[in-house]
Write a protein that holds these residues in place. Structure first.
Motif, PDB file in Angstrom:
ATOM      1  N   ALA A  77       0.826  -1.213   0.000  1.00  0.00           N
ATOM      2  CA  ALA A  77       0.000   0.000   0.000  1.00  0.00           C
ATOM      3  C   ALA A  77       0.856   1.258   0.000  1.00  0.00           C
ATOM      4  N   LEU A  78       2.023   1.186  -0.638  1.00  0.00           N
ATOM      5  CA  LEU A  78       2.892   2.359  -0.745  1.00  0.00           C
ATOM      6  C   LEU A  78       2.401   3.320  -1.830  1.00  0.00           C
ATOM      7  N   ASP A  79       1.665   2.797  -2.807  1.00  0.00           N
ATOM      8  CA  ASP A  79       1.066   3.631  -3.855  1.00  0.00           C
ATOM      9  C   ASP A  79      -0.340   4.016  -3.392  1.00  0.00           C
ATOM     10  N   GLU A  80      -0.605   5.325  -3.317  1.00  0.00           N
ATOM     11  CA  GLU A  80      -1.896   5.778  -2.791  1.00  0.00           C
ATOM     12  C   GLU A  80      -3.067   5.288  -3.641  1.00  0.00           C
ATOM     13  N   ARG A  81      -2.829   4.996  -4.909  1.00  0.00           N
ATOM     14  CA  ARG A  81      -3.902   4.496  -5.768  1.00  0.00           C
ATOM     15  C   ARG A  81      -4.302   3.064  -5.402  1.00  0.00           C
ATOM     16  N   ALA A  82      -3.423   2.381  -4.666  1.00  0.00           N
ATOM     17  CA  ALA A  82      -3.670   0.983  -4.329  1.00  0.00           C
ATOM     18  C   ALA A  82      -3.923   0.787  -2.841  1.00  0.00           C
ATOM     19  N   ARG A  83      -4.350   1.837  -2.161  1.00  0.00           N
ATOM     20  CA  ARG A  83      -4.567   1.722  -0.714  1.00  0.00           C
ATOM     21  C   ARG A  83      -5.945   1.128  -0.430  1.00  0.00           C
ATOM     22  N   LYS A  84      -6.067  -0.133  -0.789  1.00  0.00           N
ATOM     23  CA  LYS A  84      -7.309  -0.878  -0.578  1.00  0.00           C
ATOM     24  C   LYS A  84      -7.236  -1.572   0.784  1.00  0.00           C
ATOM     25  N   PRO A  85      -8.391  -1.870   1.388  1.00  0.00           N
ATOM     26  CA  PRO A  85      -8.377  -2.466   2.727  1.00  0.00           C
ATOM     27  C   PRO A  85      -7.899  -3.908   2.770  1.00  0.00           C
ATOM     28  N   TRP A  93      -5.518  -4.783  -8.246  1.00  0.00           N
ATOM     29  CA  TRP A  93      -5.184  -3.470  -8.838  1.00  0.00           C
ATOM     30  C   TRP A  93      -3.887  -3.559  -9.628  1.00  0.00           C
ATOM     31  N   ALA A  94      -2.868  -4.199  -9.045  1.00  0.00           N
ATOM     32  CA  ALA A  94      -1.589  -4.345  -9.749  1.00  0.00           C
ATOM     33  C   ALA A  94      -1.744  -5.187 -11.003  1.00  0.00           C
ATOM     34  N   ALA A  95      -2.600  -6.220 -10.936  1.00  0.00           N
ATOM     35  CA  ALA A  95      -2.818  -7.066 -12.115  1.00  0.00           C
ATOM     36  C   ALA A  95      -3.417  -6.257 -13.257  1.00  0.00           C
ATOM     37  N   ARG A  96      -4.379  -5.404 -12.948  1.00  0.00           N
ATOM     38  CA  ARG A  96      -4.967  -4.549 -13.994  1.00  0.00           C
ATOM     39  C   ARG A  96      -3.938  -3.566 -14.526  1.00  0.00           C
ATOM     40  N   THR A  97      -3.136  -2.994 -13.632  1.00  0.00           N
ATOM     41  CA  THR A  97      -2.138  -2.012 -14.049  1.00  0.00           C
ATOM     42  C   THR A  97      -1.087  -2.639 -14.965  1.00  0.00           C
ATOM     43  N   LEU A  98      -0.687  -3.867 -14.649  1.00  0.00           N
ATOM     44  CA  LEU A  98       0.368  -4.545 -15.422  1.00  0.00           C
ATOM     45  C   LEU A  98      -0.196  -5.390 -16.566  1.00  0.00           C
ATOM     46  N   ASP A  99      -1.545  -5.462 -16.652  1.00  0.00           N
ATOM     47  CA  ASP A  99      -2.188  -6.307 -17.668  1.00  0.00           C
ATOM     48  C   ASP A  99      -1.727  -7.757 -17.523  1.00  0.00           C
ATOM     49  N   ARG A 100      -1.765  -8.227 -16.299  1.00  0.00           N
ATOM     50  CA  ARG A 100      -1.426  -9.612 -15.981  1.00  0.00           C
ATOM     51  C   ARG A 100      -2.539 -10.189 -15.112  1.00  0.00           C
ATOM     52  N   ASP A 102      -3.924 -12.232 -11.619  1.00  0.00           N
ATOM     53  CA  ASP A 102      -3.580 -12.114 -10.204  1.00  0.00           C
ATOM     54  C   ASP A 102      -2.487 -13.090  -9.795  1.00  0.00           C
ATOM     55  N   ARG A 103      -2.523 -14.301 -10.338  1.00  0.00           N
ATOM     56  CA  ARG A 103      -1.520 -15.300  -9.957  1.00  0.00           C
ATOM     57  C   ARG A 103      -0.120 -14.837 -10.344  1.00  0.00           C
ATOM     58  N   THR A 104       0.013 -14.241 -11.512  1.00  0.00           N
ATOM     59  CA  THR A 104       1.320 -13.738 -11.950  1.00  0.00           C
ATOM     60  C   THR A 104       1.801 -12.624 -11.018  1.00  0.00           C
ATOM     61  N   VAL A 105       0.902 -11.743 -10.627  1.00  0.00           N
ATOM     62  CA  VAL A 105       1.277 -10.640  -9.744  1.00  0.00           C
ATOM     63  C   VAL A 105       1.736 -11.169  -8.387  1.00  0.00           C
ATOM     64  N   ARG A 106       1.076 -12.212  -7.871  1.00  0.00           N
ATOM     65  CA  ARG A 106       1.516 -12.773  -6.589  1.00  0.00           C
ATOM     66  C   ARG A 106       2.931 -13.314  -6.698  1.00  0.00           C
ATOM     67  N   ARG A 107       3.256 -13.931  -7.839  1.00  0.00           N
ATOM     68  CA  ARG A 107       4.631 -14.415  -8.038  1.00  0.00           C
ATOM     69  C   ARG A 107       5.604 -13.238  -8.102  1.00  0.00           C
ATOM     70  N   ARG A 108       5.190 -12.150  -8.767  1.00  0.00           N
ATOM     71  CA  ARG A 108       6.053 -10.968  -8.848  1.00  0.00           C
ATOM     72  C   ARG A 108       6.284 -10.374  -7.453  1.00  0.00           C
ATOM     73  N   ILE A 109       5.248 -10.374  -6.634  1.00  0.00           N
ATOM     74  CA  ILE A 109       5.391  -9.841  -5.273  1.00  0.00           C
ATOM     75  C   ILE A 109       6.380 -10.683  -4.476  1.00  0.00           C
ATOM     76  N   ASP A 110       6.258 -11.993  -4.557  1.00  0.00           N
ATOM     77  CA  ASP A 110       7.188 -12.856  -3.835  1.00  0.00           C
ATOM     78  C   ASP A 110       8.624 -12.641  -4.328  1.00  0.00           C
ATOM     79  N   GLU A 111       8.777 -12.511  -5.646  1.00  0.00           N
ATOM     80  CA  GLU A 111      10.108 -12.279  -6.205  1.00  0.00           C
ATOM     81  C   GLU A 111      10.670 -10.934  -5.744  1.00  0.00           C
TER      82      GLU A 111
END
Length: 317
Positions: A77-85, A93-100, A102-111
């Motif tokens: 939640a460092l990006d104010e646009r993604a400050r969801k509860p 939100w990140a998946a939509r932003t990156l056009d990926r 959700d599963r891919t985004v979770r892997r990116r977060i872990d990486e």
């Protein structure tokens, strides 16, 4: 403690849950590894913990490749646009932003978390510690708000100091009022202490530098902290405002308000020599709609100048 990348990874994975860095109470979500990595102490309140996490994590996250950066800005939640509860909402939100997906985004977060943890550990010491040694005390954070749209310029200074030795009972502070050709007197500077100690003495250290002795309520032991609040009033003799630390300073945060008399040119001074403060060389700063500029510096080297300089006698607009 010995900082382990694996421990930092595990604690970052806990931190990303819920509201991320906006979880409450935040201190309960921050374990010993993150505390060691980002200089968080037991007496820090939630505001201080959140600030230290944000200041420590953001530069590490922003150094990552773009996809990992966006994923982690959302995760914590460092990006104010993604400050969801909820964490899952930020992942989406990140998946939509990156056009990926959700599963891919979770892997990116872990990486990304693996990279951030490695960088935190490779620093070899808490990221908020000064790189410059101190034999007495140092400033952990100095925040100054300077109002130049007053009949007499006025600065509010909030400082947190840390004792690097035992029995620190008095702090030696100083201000310089550069005045070419005209000597400065003690009466040219008004000082009010709002909290943190008692002004015990003033002395002219040079023709333009006024030394201040601030006596603390009780001597500090090594590692102890003290918050100070002071107000200064003085007619500035030169069109600049800088911090020239005598003791190491980890963070200097400066807001300057020009009001409706914004100079035509304002530049940032970063680790400048005292002679360089007389020039308008440096990155140009653009004031906002309120006629204000904001600069922030880290790991200030004693004896060098950090702040801003502006072009006198010229008003933009």
């Amino acid at each position: 403690m010995d900082l382990s990348a694996a421990d930092v990874v595990e604690e970052l994975k806990v931190l990303r849950k819920g509201r991320g860095i906006f979880s409450t109470p935040l201190a309960d979500r921050v374990g010993p590894a993150l505390r060691a990595a980002f200089g968080i102490f037991g007496d820090d309140d939630s505001t201080a913990v959140r600030r230290k996490l944000t200041d420590g994590l953001r530069p590490l996250v922003e150094s990552l490749p773009e996809d990992l950066k966006i994923a982690l800005l959302a995760a914590f939640a460092l990006d104010e646009r993604a400050r969801k509860p909820f964490y899952q909402e930020r992942v989406h939100w990140a998946a939509r932003t990156l056009d990926r997906d959700d599963r891919t985004v979770r892997r990116r977060i872990d990486e990304g978390i693996e990279h951030v943890a490695a960088m935190a550990v490779s620093a070899g010491e808490p990221l908020s510690r000064s790189r410059f040694p101190s034999r007495g005390w140092h400033t952990e954070e100095l925040r100054v708000t300077l109002a130049l749209d007053r009949p007499v310029p006025e600065a509010f200074e909030f400082r947190r100091v840390v004792a690097d030795a035992d029995e620190i009972a008095e702090l030696d502070l100083a201000l310089t009022l550069t005045a070419p050709g005209d000597p400065v007197g003690e009466s040219d500077l008004e000082v009010d202490v709002f909290h943190g100690g008692v002004l015990a003495g003033r002395v002219m250290e040079s023709s333009d530098r006024i030394g201040l002795a601030l006596r603390l309520p009780a001597p500090l032991r090594r590692g102890e902290r003290r918050d100070l609040g002071l107000r200064f009033r003085a007619n500035l003799r030169e069109p600049h405002y800088v911090c020239v630390p005598r003791h190491p300073c980890e963070v200097f945060d400066l807001h300057v308000r020009f009001g409706d008399r914004v100079p035509g040119r304002i530049v940032r001074l970063d680790k400048a020599s005292q002679e360089d403060t007389a020039t308008l060389r440096g990155p140009v700063l653009e004031p906002d709609g309120a006629g204000e500029v904001h600069v922030r510096f880290r790991d200030l080297a004693p004896g060098f100048a950090y702040g801003i300089r502006w072009q006198p006698g010229v008003t933009a607009g």
